[in-house]
Design an enzyme around this catalytic site. Structure first.
Site, mmCIF file in Angstrom:
data_model
loop_
_atom_site.group_PDB
_atom_site.id
_atom_site.type_symbol
_atom_site.label_atom_id
_atom_site.label_comp_id
_atom_site.label_asym_id
_atom_site.label_seq_id
_atom_site.Cartn_x
_atom_site.Cartn_y
_atom_site.Cartn_z
ATOM 1 N N SER A 132 0.855 -1.190 0.000
ATOM 2 C CA SER A 132 0.000 0.000 0.000
ATOM 3 C C SER A 132 0.885 1.232 0.000
ATOM 4 O O SER A 132 2.050 1.180 0.419
ATOM 5 C CB SER A 132 -0.882 0.004 1.256
ATOM 6 O OG SER A 132 -1.560 1.236 1.412
ATOM 7 N N TYR A 145 -3.227 -0.463 10.304
ATOM 8 C CA TYR A 145 -2.967 -0.799 8.892
ATOM 9 C C TYR A 145 -1.571 -0.336 8.470
ATOM 10 O O TYR A 145 -0.847 -1.068 7.798
ATOM 11 C CB TYR A 145 -4.036 -0.145 8.018
ATOM 12 C CG TYR A 145 -3.993 -0.573 6.569
ATOM 13 C CD1 TYR A 145 -4.403 -1.852 6.197
ATOM 14 C CD2 TYR A 145 -3.559 0.297 5.582
ATOM 15 C CE1 TYR A 145 -4.374 -2.250 4.879
ATOM 16 C CE2 TYR A 145 -3.540 -0.093 4.248
ATOM 17 C CZ TYR A 145 -3.944 -1.368 3.908
ATOM 18 O OH TYR A 145 -3.917 -1.762 2.587
#
Length: 280
Positions: A132, A145
């Protein structure tokens, strides 16, 4: 026929990559956590297995079934199954962070380490990990996250060095904003695990909830469809010289560049402005 195991195929990136590779002649073993999603994938013509990344027994059983059908070989692995747990770091309990890491990191490690001996016996293989932009830079209220993706970056870099010369190549995909069910799943995790009313950030959370509750229809001007990730995965799997990293969207290119060029204090200002703009 080349074969690949893909996790997180119920929707979004995993679903698009599974169908895209099948159309290119790959034998795709698509996996998902829920039984109903597995049945739906089979109805779409994919070979599908249930695989829950938070459950080692599920990982072992799924891989055993796949290797039985493939004759004991597997050319590639695309680690993709993940979710986002929103919330300020001080509002994360140990159990909530552990749950995030079990799915987004430790399950990937377990599956990868079971696949590597298969690839060693073959003398070749491709491992592609879907990271990501939040594995490159951090944003507030995404601590769980961020942690999982920063750890994945380090784990993948180390694995790439350790497997050098083995015939097994490791690549990272760094998408940025992609149209998917990610926001809806994050909203559910937020409601389930964060005590919004007693938090020091209750006011900020109200803005975050409005953003998370909105359906993700790709309205972000920088959002791309999951097919954009498919293009990078194809290169990582099929190129004789796969890249260590693949940036996908404009924000990934931008923040990847700013991280290298700006001092920390200046990058922090940029990231705080982005976070405030998102929660308006």
């Amino acid at each position: 026929m080349r074969s690949i195991l893909i996790t997180g195929c119920s929707s979004g990136i995993g679903h698009a990559v599974a169908h895209g590779l099948r159309a290119r002649g790959w034998r795709v073993f698509a996996t998902a956590r829920k039984v109903e999603d597995v049945e739906r994938l089979r109805g779409e013509g994919l070979e599908a297995e249930r695989l829950d990344l938070a459950d080692p027994a599920s990982i072992a059983a799924a891989l055993d079934n796949i290797l039985e059908h493939s004759g004991g070989t597997l050319d590639a692995l695309f680690n993709n199954g993940a979710y986002g747990q929103p919330g300020a770091v001080e509002d994360l309990t140990r159990d909530v962070l552990r749950e995030q890491l079990e799915t987004n990191l430790l399950g990937w490690l377990d599956l990868t380490n079971r696949v590597i001996p298969v690839m060693r016996r073959q003398g070749h293989g491709r491992i592609v990990n879907n990271s990501s932009v939040l594995g490159l830079v951090a944003l507030p209220f995404r601590g769980a996250y961020n942690t999982s993706k920063f750890a994945l970056e380090g784990l993948s870099d180390t694995l790439r060095l350790e497997l050098h010369g083995s015939g097994i190549h490791v690549s990272l995909i760094e998408p940025g904003p992609i149209t998917s069910r990610f926001r809806a799943n994050a909203y559910a995790a937020f409601q389930r695990n964060i005590d919004r009313e007693r938090s020091a950030y209750s006011a900020q959370y109200r803005g975050a909830e409005q953003r998370l509750a909105r359906p993700d229809k790709g309205g972000d001007p920088f959002s791309l469809g999951p097919e954009a990730v498919l293009k990078r995965v194809i290169h990582a799997l099929e190129s004789p010289r796969p890249k260590p990293r693949y940036y996908v969207t404009v924000p990934t290119w931008l923040f990847g560049t700013l991280r290298r060029l700006l001092p920390t204090w200046a990058l922090d200002r940029v990231l705080l402005r982005v976070s405030r703009a998102e929660n308006r």
